[in-house]
Design an enzyme around this catalytic site. Structure first.
Site, mmCIF file in Angstrom:
data_model
loop_
_atom_site.group_PDB
_atom_site.id
_atom_site.type_symbol
_atom_site.label_atom_id
_atom_site.label_comp_id
_atom_site.label_asym_id
_atom_site.label_seq_id
_atom_site.Cartn_x
_atom_site.Cartn_y
_atom_site.Cartn_z
ATOM 1 N N ALA B 76 -105.362 -33.972 -7.929
ATOM 2 C CA ALA B 76 -104.952 -35.137 -8.728
ATOM 3 C C ALA B 76 -104.542 -34.678 -10.122
ATOM 4 C CB ALA B 76 -106.110 -36.134 -8.813
ATOM 5 N N GLU B 77 -103.301 -34.217 -10.260
ATOM 6 C CA GLU B 77 -102.874 -33.633 -11.536
ATOM 7 C C GLU B 77 -102.945 -34.631 -12.687
ATOM 8 O OE1 GLU B 77 -101.481 -32.949 -8.684
ATOM 9 O OE2 GLU B 77 -101.583 -30.774 -8.539
ATOM 10 N N GLN B 99 -101.878 -25.607 -9.938
ATOM 11 C CA GLN B 99 -101.821 -24.558 -8.916
ATOM 12 C C GLN B 99 -100.458 -23.851 -8.944
ATOM 13 O OE1 GLN B 99 -103.051 -25.559 -4.722
ATOM 14 N NE2 GLN B 99 -104.773 -24.463 -5.607
ATOM 15 N N ILE B 104 -96.291 -29.765 -12.091
ATOM 16 C CA ILE B 104 -96.376 -30.392 -13.411
ATOM 17 C C ILE B 104 -95.680 -31.758 -13.408
ATOM 18 C CG2 ILE B 104 -94.244 -29.446 -14.415
ATOM 19 C CD1 ILE B 104 -95.945 -28.863 -16.961
ATOM 20 N N HIS B 144 -92.373 -24.224 -4.968
ATOM 21 C CA HIS B 144 -93.376 -23.267 -5.441
ATOM 22 C C HIS B 144 -92.731 -22.160 -6.261
ATOM 23 C CE1 HIS B 144 -95.549 -25.230 -2.154
ATOM 24 N NE2 HIS B 144 -96.665 -24.761 -2.655
#
Lengths: 379, 342
Positions: B76-77, B99, B104, B144
């Site tokens: 849960a950013e 991660q 972001i 990623h």
């Protein structure tokens, strides 16, 4: 069933469970008998709550909140105030009842109809008017306007327009309180519309997982701008969501300041002794438009008429009068005094200096040692 | 957002006999030193505790400092960064690990509308650090591999740090945690294990906002940061063999942007190449060129400026496509050659 769903109540009230029963109780935290019962609807119990010792404080704060917003409203209509006015008229019982018993080391994260929470934390009418007039000495020094403010030294987090973006921040405030171990708690407010966001879900879930000392107060005022709650969520009560997160939840008549204070105080007490977060749905009605520009013609007149009969200040004053604690003259004097304080605060703010335009770029950074936006000298 | 990240096998220097520590170990050492020295420092992130983080940057730290200070979080950013902001304004110095830098986007609101604006609005300082494992060249695909620093460099109120060396991985992370403002710390996945050098933990911590000249040269200035520094230095070596002396400026932070060092170099070399892995349009390279063009440094130019960046596409996954996407040593060499007329 109760005053909440009697004949004067608007139709299709969102707190009426389909079968008229209270939702099942959840006991995710092994609630003790005195603990809030998750998801239960407690209007009768709340009504039975005795008038608290601080009744005069509750009444004065609600009256002052109403007086300030009423003065602001008139100033807008007269064209003497610009920008935006977001009214909490008719909802004063929620921020006032929830915040009045907080301790100095507690923190409050109000939303945009919670002027009463600011006042309960000691924010002065002068600070409010300085803020609305964008004065240099206002809490935001003219960098933000209207109720988008908070006096941090009084334990009030300034809100932002993105709702409920104060809630994720409240997680950190509550984690700090938990680590400090002194029993401090955090109150976070939002409206019914904000419950549809991902931020809301992430916050409630993490607060539950970490058992943070957080009281999550949802002010269900039936409309998010023009969107009625029937188009916002499907559950009978937002408090019904609490068991899904493994935390207790409760619903309260948001126009009954005594009931709000009783329920929130219980949640605060639980949080203080390590019982984790509680979700409270306070059911109320937005009596004005989304903001002053909004005539809210999309709200049925009969709905507003029904809720007008349940004004939180009128209702509480009537109860106090019936109990012999207040008479008409004292109430009138209280209102006059609040109106006078608001007017004095406005006059003070009028004479206060405006911000220096040359200071526009100051304060973007706490450490501007290497200014980010300075250009090399033009040759 | 969580993912199994361990298959990313960047070139590893960790097991070689070369002296020193890796870029990744320097980050870990900085975090360990900060945790040991300052009880206000807390780490938050997904899988950073028991697992030591997707890239093992925080390996061993939870064992040493406890789950209270090295805290695993739900996926849960928004909640994580919001929580960090709340901690920061309560007197703590939280360090968040995202991660992957790509995630972001999930906490944009908290960074851009809460953290970046609180000090301007109310004078409330927000000393958070958000560590963002950044960049491609690892066949990790569009989600990623991103370099989102340019997006956030546009936001007043945020500081953007991009360490390129082992010493800076350590020193700039310490400086970021000590800074009172919100800092986005874009650490480079491609450098984690490929960079190894002696670390002087006792060296004075270089503050945020100062570029460094990594190589001296009088023919052309190459400005870069982060993952592209090793490639720029390799290009400079190759060009030196051809008789072209390249000055390589490592920006180290994008906000604040040390344009003085860039302009000084340009006045000596009169030619400018900007290299970054982030795609070009509206990026840092564009900002540098614009600011130089607004100054008398413009008159130092003997040739048009040149940007060597990723193209304006998402990051492709196929190694063949990605090799073409990330600026290569060859592209940098070619750009410099074209500029100096060699």
């Amino acid at each position: 069933m109760s005053h909440l769903s009697n004949g004067s109540s608007p139709p299709s009230a969102p707190w009426s469970a389909p079968d008229g029963s209270a939702p099942d109780r959840a006991t995710a935290d092994g609630a003790s008998p005195d603990r809030l019962r998750p998801g239960e609807v407690t209007p009768e119990g709340a009504r039975a709550t005795a008038i608290p010792d601080n009744w005069s404080q509750l009444l004065a704060l609600m009256v002052l909140s109403r007086a300030i917003e009423s003065r602001l409203n008139n100033l807008f209509l007269q064209g003497r105030l610009h920008g935006r006015l977001i009214s909490g008229r008719g909802q004063e019982a929620i921020p006032v009842g929830a915040t009045a018993t907080t301790r100095p080391d507690d923190l409050v994260c109000p939303a945009h109809r919670d002027l009463g929470a600011h006042l309960a934390r000691g924010t002065t009418p002068e600070e409010v008017f300085l803020q609305y007039l964008w004065r240099a000495d206002s809490p935001s020094r003219g960098r933000d306007g209207d109720v988008h403010f908070g006096v941090w030294s009084r334990g009030v987090l300034p809100m932002i327009s993105h709702l409920p973006d104060s809630w994720p921040v409240a997680l950190g405030l509550a984690l700090a309180k938990q680590r400090q171990g002194a029993g401090g708690v955090v109150l976070a407010f939002c409206g019914d519309g904000a419950t549809s966001t991902g931020s809301w879900h992430e916050t409630v879930n993490l607060a539950a997982v970490w058992q943070l000392p957080l009281v999550l107060i949802v002010e269900n005022n039936q409309y998010a701008y023009s969107t009625p709650v029937s188009q916002q969520f499907r559950v009978a009560s937002l408090a019904d969501r609490a068991p899904g997160y493994g935390i207790p939840g409760a619903r309260v008549d948001g126009n009954d300041v005594v009931a709000v204070q009783a329920l929130v105080s219980e949640a605060i007490a639980a949080a203080r002794r390590g019982g984790g977060p509680t979700m409270i749905e306070a059911v109320t009605m937005r009596m004005d438009g989304h903001a002053i520009h909004d005539q809210a013609r999309y709200v049925p007149t009969e709905l507003l008429d029904a809720w007008r009969q349940r004004d939180p200040i009128e209702g509480f004053a009537a109860r106090l009068q019936a109990a012999g604690l207040l008479d008409g003259a004292a109430l009138a004097a209280l209102r006059d005094d609040a109106a006078e304080r608001a007017e004095r605060a406005y006059q003070t703010a009028l004479e206060a200096p405006e911000p220096d335009p040359a200071a526009l770029t100051e304060g973007v950074y706490a450490n501007p040692a290497a200014p980010a936006r300075t250009r090399p000298a033009v040759g | 957002m969580t993912t199994e990240a361990t298959w990313f096998a960047s070139a590893s220097a960790e097991d070689t006999a070369a002296p020193g520590v890796t870029y990744l170990e320097a980050l870990r050492t900085a975090l360990a030193d900060l945790l040991a020295e300052d009880e206000r420092v807390l780490l938050l992130g997904e899988d950073i505790g028991t697992m030591g983080g997707a890239f093992r940057v925080t390996a061993g730290l939870q064992d040493r400092f406890g789950g209270d200070r090295v805290r695993d979080t739900p996926m849960a950013e928004t909640a994580i960064v919001g929580c960090a902001i709340g901690l920061a304004i309560s007197g703590y110095r939280p360090v968040v690990e995202l991660q992957f830098a790509d995630f972001i986007s999930c906490c944009y609101d908290q960074l851009v509308n809460e953290a970046a604006k609180l000090h301007y609005r109310f004078g409330i300082a927000v000393p958070i650090v958000v560590r963002c494992p950044s960049g491609g060249a690892l066949s990790a695909g569009p989600f990623h591999s991103q370099c989102p620093e340019g997006i956030f460099a546009h936001v007043p109120g945020l500081k953007i740090v991009c360490p390129a060396t082992v010493q800076d991985a350590y020193g700039l992370l310490r400086a970021a945690v000590e800074d009172p403002d919100p800092v986005l710390f874009f650490e480079q996945k491609a450098l984690y294990r490929s960079q190894k050098a002696p670390l002087d933990a006792a060296a004075p911590v270089a503050g945020i906002g100062r570029a460094a000249v990594r190589r001296r040269g009088e023919d052309v200035t190459v400005v870069t940061y982060g993952s592209m520094l090793p490639r720029c230095l390799a290009a400079a070596e190759r060009l030196a063999a051809e008789g072209v002396e390249t000055e390589v400026v490592d920006l180290r932070s994008l906000v604040p942007l040390d344009l003085d060092t860039v302009a000084d170099s340009l006045r000596r070399t009169n030619r400018l190449v900007i290299v970054h892995e982030d795609n070009g349009s509206s990026g840092i390279g564009a900002e540098i060129v614009a600011r130089l063009a607004e100054s008398d440094a413009l008159y130092a130019l003997d040739a048009p400026v040149c940007r060597v960046t990723a193209p304006d596409t998402p990051v492709p996954s196929s190694p063949l496509l990605e090799e073409r996407y990330v600026p290569s040593v060859e592209r940098i060499v070619s750009a410099v050659r074209a500029l100096v007329g060699a």
